[in-house]
Motif scaffolding. Structure first.
Motif, PDB file in Angstrom:
ATOM      1  N   THR A 135       0.828  -1.208   0.000  1.00 29.98           N
ATOM      2  CA  THR A 135       0.000   0.000   0.000  1.00 29.98           C
ATOM      3  C   THR A 135       0.861   1.257   0.000  1.00 29.98           C
ATOM      4  OG1 THR A 135      -0.219   0.114   2.429  1.00 29.98           O
ATOM      5  CG2 THR A 135      -1.854  -1.192   1.223  1.00 29.98           C
ATOM      6  N   TYR A 146      -3.128   5.108  -0.316  1.00 26.96           N
ATOM      7  CA  TYR A 146      -3.609   3.724  -0.257  1.00 26.96           C
ATOM      8  C   TYR A 146      -3.205   3.144   1.092  1.00 26.96           C
ATOM      9  CZ  TYR A 146      -4.654   3.506  -5.277  1.00 26.96           C
ATOM     10  OH  TYR A 146      -5.189   3.703  -6.524  1.00 26.96           O
ATOM     11  N   ARG A 147      -4.054   2.280   1.617  1.00 27.23           N
ATOM     12  CA  ARG A 147      -3.773   1.618   2.897  1.00 27.23           C
ATOM     13  C   ARG A 147      -4.660   0.386   3.006  1.00 27.23           C
ATOM     14  NH1 ARG A 147      -8.138   2.916   6.176  1.00 27.23           N
ATOM     15  NH2 ARG A 147      -9.219   4.884   5.734  1.00 27.23           N
ATOM     16  N   VAL A 280      -7.035  -3.605  -1.008  1.00 29.75           N
ATOM     17  CA  VAL A 280      -6.555  -2.303  -0.561  1.00 29.75           C
ATOM     18  C   VAL A 280      -7.670  -1.264  -0.579  1.00 29.75           C
ATOM     19  CG1 VAL A 280      -4.190  -2.740  -1.281  1.00 29.75           C
ATOM     20  CG2 VAL A 280      -5.773  -1.643  -2.880  1.00 29.75           C
ATOM     21  N   ARG A 282      -8.356   2.946  -0.985  1.00 27.07           N
ATOM     22  CA  ARG A 282      -7.826   4.231  -1.456  1.00 27.07           C
ATOM     23  C   ARG A 282      -8.697   5.332  -0.877  1.00 27.07           C
ATOM     24  NH1 ARG A 282      -8.851   8.322  -4.941  1.00 27.07           N
ATOM     25  NH2 ARG A 282      -7.517   8.941  -6.664  1.00 27.07           N
TER      26      ARG A 282
END
Length: 291
Positions: A135, A146-147, A280, A282
């Motif tokens: 990420t 992102y994470r 992911v 965003r």
């Protein structure tokens, strides 16, 4: 007299409608989803290649958690959480093709596919640290944040705003979003003794695939064995033993009746397995939604 009879019949009809809604486990949010239009975002990497396709998750209030019907479960108590802002989640679990774009840079080693193939297969043998590193790389490549999603962000999106056990209702149905090989009748390609290619089953109303199947998915939260101290927001839990992190969703290894959206487990942050992957999140700037 006639007006009194009409009122009496109207009351009976209302009661019957209410009974029907309860009997068939129809929840009010389900009606709101019928007109939901799936919207996508896809950024570009610095080399011009595309990042994962993302679907926008709308704000709302969602049910999180489930009843503990076995002694070792950790899904209670059920609570409601409010999602104030839209965010985007990857349409599918991150694939080997997408992760290989990253690991070939040498930042992290490329994981084994166990001989099952790469490409559109969901990436497996990924630790929590591996997922977070991906990420961070995506954020640098695209210029957007992102994470990993929090548990609330993940489950709200998986349920697509409904309060039922699955996004389609309370009863498991083979082949919609999961394949239990012991039951038979799996859609072609999902009847394998390992994860199948992403996106071959049905998407939920928010446009997400494989939310109760294929691989468990890492989320941001530190693992605790209950929902006793939840905040009712999208914030990830940072209490408990943060050497253990939470995974959500079921996997290709799991039979019924263990498959459902509230399923959660804890694994050490260095754990890697052929049933663990991730998707992911965003973050979306409000200006992006104005158009």
């Amino acid at each position: 007299m006639l007006s009194k009879l009409k009122i009496k019949y109207l009351a009976i009809i209302i009661i019957l409608i209410g009974f029907s809604v309860g009997f068939f486990n129809i929840s009010r949010p389900s009606f709101k989803l019928t007109n939901h239009e799936v919207t996508y975002i896809q950024d570009k990497l610095k080399n011009g290649e595309l990042s994962p396709n993302m679907v926008i998750i709308p704000p709302g209030t969602g049910t999180i958690g489930g009843e503990n019907f076995r002694s070792f479960q950790d899904e209670a108590p059920i609570f409601e959480a409010t999602v104030k802002d839209s965010y985007a989640l990857s349409e599918t679990e991150i694939t080997f093709a997408q992760y290989d774009q990253f690991c070939k840079t040498g930042i992290r080693s490329c994981p084994s596919d166990e001989g099952w193939g790469r490409g559109k297969q969901p990436v497996i043998n990924i630790s929590w640290f591996d997922a977070v590193a991906y990420t961070k790389w995506l954020s640098k490549e695209t210029g957007y944040t992102y994470r990993l999603p929090s548990e609330v962000e993940w489950e709200y999106a998986a349920r697509a705003g409904t309060s039922s056990k699955f996004w389609w209702g309370n009863e498991y149905k083979q082949g919609i979003d999961h394949c239990d090989r012991d039951l038979g009748g799996c859609p072609k390609g999902s009847d394998l003794g390992h994860p199948w290619q992403v996106g071959i089953l049905k998407p939920n109303p928010f446009g997400l695939y494989d939310v109760t199947s294929n691989v468990y998915e890492w989320v941001e939260d530190c693992y605790v064995d209950n929902h006793n101290n939840v905040t009712g927001t999208t914030a990830a839990n940072k209490t408990g033993d943060c050497n253990d992190r939470t995974v959500k969703g079921a996997s290709w290894t799991m039979p019924q009746p263990h498959v459902h959206h509230s399923l959660r487990m804890g694994f050490t942050i260095n754990a890697r397995a052929d049933s663990i992957g991730f998707r992911v999140l965003r973050e979306i700037n409000k200006d992006e939604l104005k158009d």
